[in-house]
Enzyme design. Structure first.
Site, PDB file in Angstrom:
ATOM      1  N   THR A  18       0.853  -1.185  -0.030  1.00 20.70           N
ATOM      2  CA  THR A  18       0.014   0.073  -0.048  1.00 20.70           C
ATOM      3  C   THR A  18       0.924   1.345   0.081  1.00 20.70           C
ATOM      4  OG1 THR A  18      -1.687   1.242   1.295  1.00 20.70           O
ATOM      5  CG2 THR A  18       0.003  -0.279   2.428  1.00 20.70           C
ATOM      6  N   ASP A  19       0.372   2.452  -0.593  1.00 24.00           N
ATOM      7  CA  ASP A  19       0.929   3.596  -0.521  1.00 24.00           C
ATOM      8  C   ASP A  19       1.125   4.269   0.964  1.00 24.00           C
ATOM      9  OD1 ASP A  19      -1.665   4.469   0.263  1.00 24.00           O
ATOM     10  OD2 ASP A  19      -1.721   5.757  -1.393  1.00 24.00           O
ATOM     11  N   GLU A  20       0.700   3.587   1.962  1.00 24.39           N
ATOM     12  CA  GLU A  20       0.517   4.022   3.323  1.00 24.39           C
ATOM     13  C   GLU A  20       1.746   3.656   4.072  1.00 24.39           C
ATOM     14  OE1 GLU A  20      -2.921   3.404   6.009  1.00 24.39           O
ATOM     15  OE2 GLU A  20      -4.238   3.027   4.346  1.00 24.39           O
ATOM     16  N   TYR A  42      -1.413  -0.644  10.977  1.00 27.41           N
ATOM     17  CA  TYR A  42      -1.706  -1.435   9.796  1.00 27.41           C
ATOM     18  C   TYR A  42      -0.737  -1.159   8.681  1.00 27.41           C
ATOM     19  CZ  TYR A  42      -3.374  -1.960   4.858  1.00 27.41           C
ATOM     20  OH  TYR A  42      -3.878  -2.164   3.572  1.00 27.41           O
ATOM     21  N   LYS A  46       2.265  -3.827   6.896  1.00 24.02           N
ATOM     22  CA  LYS A  46       2.351  -3.912   5.449  1.00 24.02           C
ATOM     23  C   LYS A  46       3.844  -3.519   5.207  1.00 24.02           C
ATOM     24  CE  LYS A  46      -0.506  -4.502   2.734  1.00 24.02           C
ATOM     25  NZ  LYS A  46      -1.168  -5.693   2.197  1.00 24.02           N
TER      26      LYS A  46
END
Length: 202
Positions: A18-20, A42, A46
């Site tokens: 994810t970009d997060e 979260y 990742k």
């Protein structure tokens, strides 16, 4: 999973991230070589998974590629997510809950474009490489709510600001230039994808 795949002779493993993992960026866009700075449990999980897979690549030659996608939307998405949540609230003429000021910015990608991006990385990407998947279509959460509300003629629903989410990053933005070099590009503009999504939920 990585060990089982390695032992089974898997020819290509795609780690979907994810970009997060990059954290928030006030201006510009992250590229694949930028450091990771996750803000939430979260995104930290990742980022950890990404590093684990790259460790398998370095140690064992594990054939992994990593994709990092921006915010997905489209039919069949769980209604806890922003766009389907707003649609289902508007369908019931309920006010739209917006975290904090609602000025948080996200890059949005239609689910089919994201899937094609993952496939491009899987089929044409180089083992051990990371590929961002994004469109560059960035909008504030508040603007998303207003756009959807305008699609519901006669609705009495209002924007309702609620307490901000803990660890809420302000802006995510990633460059997909590397993936575009593999021949991928998004095909669904946000306005078109939003309408298709709304039609499906209705």
């Amino acid at each position: 999973m990585a060990k089982a795949s390695l032992d089974s002779g898997v020819k290509r493993f795609v780690q979907i991230s994810t970009d997060e993992v990059y954290g928030s960026i006030p201006k510009g866009s992250f590229v694949e070589t930028d450091p990771l700075n996750p803000s939430s449990p979260y995104s930290a999980s990742k980022a950890s998974a990404d590093l684990l897979m790259l460790g398998f690549r370095t140690t064992y030659g594990f054939p992994v590629v990593i994709t990092r996608s921006s915010n997905n939307y489209g039919p069949r998405q769980h209604p806890e997510k922003l766009i389907p949540k707003f649609i289902t609230f508007l369908a019931r003429d309920k006010d739209l809950p917006i975290y904090g000021s609602g000025t948080q910015i996200r890059d949005w990608i239609y689910v089919e474009d994201n899937c094609r991006g993952i496939l491009a990385a899987a089929e044409n990407g180089k083992s051990g490489e990371i590929y961002n998947i994004s469109t560059g279509e960035e909008y504030q959460n508040l603007e998303i709510g207003k756009r959807l509300r305008d699609m519901f003629a006669g609705t009495k629903a209002k924007i309702k600001h609620v307490d901000d989410r803990l660890g809420h990053d302000y802006r995510y933005s990633i460059s997909a230039r590397k993936l575009r070099k593999l021949g991928w590009k998004p095909s669904v503009k946000f306005e078109q994808g939003l309408r298709k999504t709304l039609d499906w939920y209705m």
